[in-house]
Design a protein around this motif. Structure first.
Motif, mmCIF file in Angstrom:
data_model
loop_
_atom_site.group_PDB
_atom_site.id
_atom_site.type_symbol
_atom_site.label_atom_id
_atom_site.label_comp_id
_atom_site.label_asym_id
_atom_site.label_seq_id
_atom_site.Cartn_x
_atom_site.Cartn_y
_atom_site.Cartn_z
ATOM 1 N N HIS A 1 0.885 -1.143 -0.023
ATOM 2 C CA HIS A 1 -0.112 -0.008 0.074
ATOM 3 C C HIS A 1 0.866 1.432 -0.068
ATOM 4 N N ARG A 2 1.930 1.171 0.950
ATOM 5 C CA ARG A 2 2.907 2.207 0.834
ATOM 6 C C ARG A 2 3.439 2.632 -0.316
ATOM 7 N N TYR A 3 3.870 1.551 -1.028
ATOM 8 C CA TYR A 3 4.516 1.763 -2.358
ATOM 9 C C TYR A 3 3.749 2.174 -3.348
ATOM 10 N N ARG A 4 2.485 1.912 -3.486
ATOM 11 C CA ARG A 4 1.304 2.557 -4.356
ATOM 12 C C ARG A 4 0.956 3.776 -3.881
ATOM 13 N N GLN A 5 0.964 4.127 -2.685
ATOM 14 C CA GLN A 5 0.728 5.662 -2.646
ATOM 15 C C GLN A 5 2.110 6.537 -3.192
ATOM 16 N N VAL A 6 3.606 5.951 -2.829
ATOM 17 C CA VAL A 6 4.562 6.841 -3.098
ATOM 18 C C VAL A 6 4.630 6.913 -4.547
ATOM 19 N N ASN A 7 4.392 5.779 -5.277
ATOM 20 C CA ASN A 7 4.298 5.784 -6.758
ATOM 21 C C ASN A 7 3.343 6.635 -7.361
ATOM 22 N N LYS A 8 2.348 6.602 -6.837
ATOM 23 C CA LYS A 8 1.070 7.491 -7.478
ATOM 24 C C LYS A 8 1.517 8.964 -7.184
ATOM 25 N N SER A 9 2.064 9.216 -6.010
ATOM 26 C CA SER A 9 2.280 10.486 -5.879
ATOM 27 C C SER A 9 3.487 11.315 -6.597
ATOM 28 N N ILE A 10 4.409 10.302 -7.153
ATOM 29 C CA ILE A 10 5.474 10.702 -7.994
ATOM 30 C C ILE A 10 4.861 10.971 -9.257
ATOM 31 N N MET A 11 3.806 10.169 -9.950
ATOM 32 C CA MET A 11 3.119 9.907 -11.113
ATOM 33 C C MET A 11 2.410 11.234 -11.131
ATOM 34 N N ARG A 12 1.759 11.606 -10.010
ATOM 35 C CA ARG A 12 0.774 12.886 -9.998
ATOM 36 C C ARG A 12 1.581 14.184 -10.208
ATOM 37 N N SER A 13 2.877 14.097 -9.864
ATOM 38 C CA SER A 13 3.633 15.473 -10.049
ATOM 39 C C SER A 13 4.160 15.733 -11.207
ATOM 40 N N ILE A 14 4.264 17.224 -11.276
ATOM 41 C CA ILE A 14 5.146 17.734 -12.427
ATOM 42 C C ILE A 14 5.898 19.024 -12.016
ATOM 43 N N PHE A 15 7.079 19.089 -12.700
ATOM 44 C CA PHE A 15 7.919 20.350 -12.218
ATOM 45 C C PHE A 15 8.192 21.488 -13.074
ATOM 46 N N ARG A 16 8.503 22.594 -12.579
ATOM 47 C CA ARG A 16 8.783 23.682 -13.323
ATOM 48 C C ARG A 16 9.946 24.415 -12.940
ATOM 49 N N LEU A 17 10.868 24.678 -13.623
ATOM 50 C CA LEU A 17 12.384 25.535 -12.903
ATOM 51 C C LEU A 17 11.880 26.974 -13.172
ATOM 52 N N ARG A 18 12.183 28.004 -12.201
ATOM 53 C CA ARG A 18 12.040 29.278 -12.112
ATOM 54 C C ARG A 18 13.042 29.775 -11.463
ATOM 55 N N PRO A 19 13.422 30.983 -12.026
ATOM 56 C CA PRO A 19 14.739 31.664 -11.583
ATOM 57 C C PRO A 19 14.358 32.240 -10.017
ATOM 58 N N SER A 20 15.498 32.959 -9.450
ATOM 59 C CA SER A 20 15.407 33.242 -8.181
ATOM 60 C C SER A 20 15.437 34.537 -8.339
ATOM 61 N N ASN A 21 14.070 35.254 -8.625
ATOM 62 C CA ASN A 21 13.660 36.651 -8.599
ATOM 63 C C ASN A 21 12.459 37.088 -8.140
ATOM 64 N N ALA A 22 12.131 38.106 -8.323
ATOM 65 C CA ALA A 22 10.789 38.803 -7.806
ATOM 66 C C ALA A 22 9.698 38.104 -8.374
ATOM 67 N N LYS A 23 9.907 37.879 -9.641
ATOM 68 C CA LYS A 23 8.798 37.364 -10.377
ATOM 69 C C LYS A 23 8.196 36.144 -10.186
ATOM 70 N N THR A 24 9.159 35.218 -9.613
ATOM 71 C CA THR A 24 8.697 33.908 -9.141
ATOM 72 C C THR A 24 8.347 33.984 -7.694
ATOM 73 N N ILE A 25 8.591 35.074 -7.156
ATOM 74 C CA ILE A 25 7.801 35.276 -5.586
ATOM 75 C C ILE A 25 6.554 35.683 -6.023
ATOM 76 N N ASP A 26 6.346 36.258 -7.046
ATOM 77 C CA ASP A 26 4.936 36.988 -7.265
ATOM 78 C C ASP A 26 3.979 35.759 -7.772
ATOM 79 N N GLU A 27 4.712 34.795 -8.592
ATOM 80 C CA GLU A 27 4.081 33.543 -8.900
ATOM 81 C C GLU A 27 3.449 32.912 -7.670
ATOM 82 N N LEU A 28 4.370 32.670 -6.910
ATOM 83 C CA LEU A 28 3.946 31.631 -5.755
ATOM 84 C C LEU A 28 2.868 32.528 -4.905
ATOM 85 N N GLN A 29 2.949 33.716 -4.701
ATOM 86 C CA GLN A 29 2.298 34.519 -3.763
ATOM 87 C C GLN A 29 0.711 34.731 -4.428
ATOM 88 N N ASN A 30 0.783 34.666 -5.749
ATOM 89 C CA ASN A 30 -0.753 34.938 -6.224
ATOM 90 C C ASN A 30 -1.043 33.709 -7.243
#
Length: 287
Positions: A34-63
């Protein structure tokens, strides 16, 4: 004969002769599965995006929004450039002119599209350098299923995350004759589709533009990129001076933020001020 049967009688594990221990081991095995299925499902449900370390990224997260760039803002001419595609492939240009009258006007209109780039998995720290300014950026982890549903509900986009094709020369569209283009490759089989058929089918035309927006140089292959593309009625404001679009998303779709070791502590402190209790900051190391 009876002795022979006795010799070859299957030997059961000793714990199966003890019901209590058997039940305990079965429960433990079930919990692990059950735990393996949970971890595997969590990984499959995620997607990632690289953002620069600047004020625009802070604004994206805040809003709680995603930034969709116009392709006209890209630094390379062979990515999502409809005019360049047409001028590199004469038959495609002729086809565009038949359908849209002027391929340059078509390219101008397509330049108002919005593109948001993701990567399918979180790369190792040493591979962040494969991304623009990755050595001083952060990766934001999103709930993929939640974003998919959001784009269905508000933008009519099913299967919104489009895979990218990595090609040595993305502007060149292969063909088997003057009347078709390479549509897809299935294993070793190459499937061609006639330009006439594409011109007379609006769904095929839409797919063609998606294909043109998801062809990039093979030097970016390590990015394992997926794209969400907005265009047409989903881009109501077409002011020439716009560089892109802020597209609101559910705040709860943002899960974790991964911080490169090179990020300055002052920026980390800014992140700590804008994240919610459902978000987690994860500081990575070079090891």
């Amino acid at each position: 004969e009876n002795k022979r049967k006795e010799v070859f009688r299957p030997i059961q594990p000793s714990w199966q002769d003890r019901p209590e221990k058997a039940r305990h081991i079965n429960k433990l095995a079930t919990r692990v599965r059950h735990r393996y299925r949970q971890v595997n499902k969590s990984i499959m449900r995620s997607i990632f995006r690289l953002r620069p370390s600047n004020a625009k990224t802070i604004d994206e997260l805040q809003n709680s929004y995603l930034w969709f760039s116009r392709p006209t803002e890209y630094n390379v001419s062979d990515d999502s450039n409809i005019i360049a595609f047409a001028e590199t492939n004469e038959k495609v240009k002729e086809s565009f002119n038949r359908v849209f009258e002027n391929y340059k006007e078509l390219g101008k209109e397509a330049g108002y599209s919005g593109i948001c780039c993701f990567t399918e998995s979180l790369p190792n720290v040493k591979d962040w350098k494969c991304f623009p300014k990755g050595y001083r950026g952060i990766f934001i982890e999103y709930d993929k299923e939640m974003l998919e549903q959001h784009f269905i509900n508000f933008y009519g986009l099913g299967d919104c995350f489009k895979e990218v094709d990595y090609l040595s020369n993305p502007l060149v569209i292969k063909s088997s004759s003057d009347y078709d283009i390479l549509w897809e490759a299935v294993g070793d089989d190459l499937i061609y589709k006639s330009l006439w058929e594409i011109e007379h089918d609006s769904k095929l035309l839409d797919k063609l533009f998606l294909k043109l927006f998801t062809r990039i140089g093979d030097n970016y292959k390590k990015q394992k990129e997926l794209r969400v593309i907005l265009g047409g009625r989903n881009i109501p404001d077409k002011s020439p001076d716009l560089k892109g679009y802020k597209v609101k998303i559910p705040q709860t779709s943002i899960k974790n933020i991964y911080i490169h070791p090179n990020i300055k502590q002052t920026f980390v402190e800014k992140l700590e001020k804008v994240i919610t209790k459902d978000m987690t900051l994860i500081k990575l190391t070079d090891k």
